[in-house]
Scaffold this motif. Structure first.
Motif, PDB file in Angstrom:
ATOM      1  N   ARG A  22       3.328 -17.358   1.339  1.00  0.00           N
ATOM      2  CA  ARG A  22       2.981 -18.463   1.045  1.00  0.00           C
ATOM      3  C   ARG A  22       2.785 -19.267   2.121  1.00  0.00           C
ATOM      4  NH1 ARG A  22       3.651 -21.519  -4.656  1.00  0.00           N
ATOM      5  NH2 ARG A  22       2.714 -20.398  -5.193  1.00  0.00           N
ATOM      6  N   VAL A  64      -7.130 -23.471  -0.676  1.00  0.00           N
ATOM      7  CA  VAL A  64      -6.562 -22.871  -1.026  1.00  0.00           C
ATOM      8  C   VAL A  64      -7.235 -21.133  -0.772  1.00  0.00           C
ATOM      9  CG1 VAL A  64      -4.966 -22.057  -3.489  1.00  0.00           C
ATOM     10  CG2 VAL A  64      -5.429 -24.283  -3.036  1.00  0.00           C
ATOM     11  N   LYS A  71      -2.725 -19.280   1.350  1.00  0.00           N
ATOM     12  CA  LYS A  71      -2.453 -20.721   1.916  1.00  0.00           C
ATOM     13  C   LYS A  71      -3.062 -21.575   1.279  1.00  0.00           C
ATOM     14  CE  LYS A  71      -4.328 -17.415   5.754  1.00  0.00           C
ATOM     15  NZ  LYS A  71      -4.898 -16.526   5.021  1.00  0.00           N
ATOM     16  N   THR A  72      -2.561 -22.543   1.165  1.00  0.00           N
ATOM     17  CA  THR A  72      -2.198 -23.916   0.864  1.00  0.00           C
ATOM     18  C   THR A  72      -3.181 -24.721   2.327  1.00  0.00           C
ATOM     19  OG1 THR A  72      -1.689 -23.154  -0.694  1.00  0.00           O
ATOM     20  CG2 THR A  72      -3.014 -26.141  -0.505  1.00  0.00           C
ATOM     21  N   TYR A  95      -6.442 -17.467  -1.396  1.00  0.00           N
ATOM     22  CA  TYR A  95      -5.218 -16.028  -2.122  1.00  0.00           C
ATOM     23  C   TYR A  95      -5.975 -14.585  -2.371  1.00  0.00           C
ATOM     24  CZ  TYR A  95      -5.775 -18.047  -6.950  1.00  0.00           C
ATOM     25  OH  TYR A  95      -5.705 -18.505  -8.154  1.00  0.00           O
ATOM     26  N   HIS A  97      -7.603 -30.295   0.145  1.00  0.00           N
ATOM     27  CA  HIS A  97      -6.853 -29.090   0.998  1.00  0.00           C
ATOM     28  C   HIS A  97      -8.042 -28.018   0.224  1.00  0.00           C
ATOM     29  CE1 HIS A  97      -5.994 -30.129  -4.071  1.00  0.00           C
ATOM     30  NE2 HIS A  97      -5.812 -29.493  -3.835  1.00  0.00           N
TER      31      HIS A  97
END
Length: 401
Positions: free
Chosen positions: A77, A217, A207-208, A219, A215
């Motif tokens: 992550r 995000v 990833k963030t 995945y 933001h």
């Protein structure tokens, strides 16, 4: 109460939390009826992180291996800076992490998790799930609980669980209507096949991306065949709180203008992104009345900024089943015991999610030098462990009830 060996528990809502509670109760010898308003079980097409604390519950229910087989498999992550892509690794998903927490992280497609739970419930009690039953209200009675439906019918039970989500009818029945407040954030969501993306984006990293006004995000889910994305931006003009509302890639791209080229490529690959306003609701002083209680978003709706919404519902469902088993002869006491066991933790998670909104979106990130110092401080691996270990190390199988 019904015969001591088979107390009858009614559950409103066949989502992740309701099905978890149902399966755990059935395994403990309860007669369970789950009422769902839709004509077919379905979950919104989105990703969900089930962290080790949730996987522990799935292991106790015999579902962890199958859940993990369905999950995405990111190698690590990362936090990334919104415009440059500079990366801060925060978790490595390796043997050391598995040894530390005892269970893996599972990055699941919500419909896959729902189907897994529903199949397990159907195998344990073939007639437990009742579809096409829209709940209109319910509450405690002198000898148990009643659940009322829009068609005028009723179901009587020894206990009743409201697992009917953020717009819970049973929450309103028990505690009155409450007004939701806009947070000033809007969330975009989508799930897209990796095959529709440039090959360099299929890197098996969760990833963030953090920016000054939002933001983003991303995945992998469903055996790393699909990419789940959630993009959150500051906006006050969108007020619809519905996962069925649809926007356009152009509108989404406008909200993320100036962000990294990888994010622009992902947005352009989304045919119809979903959009919903993020709202907050007042915390309830108590969840239960008599042998009636709430779980998941019906009890403690939360912002999605700690990745614990679904896992909280899983924990709730299991702890509630344990509490009702421990107080089998007084299910009202079981509901109170469950609430006492879960209140502090869920309040801390809800508060933490709200606080994390300010950490994920910060104006300081518009200044390159300040941004690096900020992310070095807030997202180092030791800092992240200190911030999150208490969440992941929780054991719903042992908390006193």
């Amino acid at each position: 109460m019904a015969a001591a060996s088979k107390p009858r528990v009614l559950i409103a809502g066949a989502g992740i939390g309701g099905l978890t509670a149902a399966l755990a109760l059935i395994r403990r010898g309860f007669a369970v009826e789950i009422y769902e308003q839709t004509s077919a079980l379905r979950e919104v097409g989105a990703g969900v992180l089930v962290s080790p604390n949730g996987m522990l519950v799935l292991r106790e229910l015999g579902l962890a291996d199958r859940a993990f087989a369905l999950s995405g498999r990111p190698r690590r992550r990362e936090i990334r800076l919104w415009n440059t892509g500079h990366a801060w690794p925060t978790f490595e998903f390796d043997a050391a992490t598995l040894a530390e927490y005892g269970r893996p992280f599972a990055w699941l497609y919500r419909p896959d998790l729902l189907e897994l739970l529903a199949q397990a419930v159907a195998a344990a009690a073939p007639d437990a799930i009742r579809l096409g039953k829209k709940v209109s209200g319910g509450g405690p009675t002198a000898d148990g609980a009643v659940l009322c439906f829009a068609d005028g019918s009723e179901a009587q039970g020894d206990a009743l669980i409201g697992a009917d989500g953020v717009h819970s009818v049973l929450r309103t029945s028990l505690h009155g209507a409450d007004a939701a407040t806009l947070t000033g954030f809007v969330a975009w969501r989508a799930v897209i096949p990796f095959g529709s993306l440039p090959s360099h984006l299929a890197d098996d990293v969760a990833k963030t991306w953090l920016g000054p006004n939002g933001h983003f995000v991303e995945y992998p889910v469903r055996r790393s065949e699909l990419l789940n994305i959630v993009g959150v931006v500051e906006r006050s003009d969108w007020q619809t709180e519905s996962w069925s509302a649809i926007g356009t890639p152009g509108q989404m791209a406008h909200d993320f203008r100036g962000w990294h080229d990888n994010i622009q490529a992902i947005i352009q690959a989304i045919p119809e992104p979903g959009i919903w306003a993020l709202l907050i609701r007042r915390p309830l002083a108590t969840w239960s009345q008599g042998a009636v209680t709430l779980l998941g978003d019906a009890a403690h709706p939360t912002l999605p900024f700690l990745g614990q919404g679904a896992t909280m519902a899983i924990e709730d469902g299991f702890v509630l089943a344990r509490a009702l088993e421990a107080h089998r002869d007084d299910l009202a006491a079981g509901c109170q015991s469950y609430e006492a066991a879960r209140g502090e933790r869920t309040s801390r998670l809800v508060t933490g999610a709200a606080e994390n909104a300010q950490r994920l979106t910060n104006p300081i990130l518009s200044d390159p030098a300040a941004a690096h110092a900020y992310l070095d401080r807030e997202y180092s691996q030791p800092t992240m462990r200190n911030r999150l270990d208490w969440i992941y190390q929780y054991d719903a199988t042992r908390v006193p009830v």
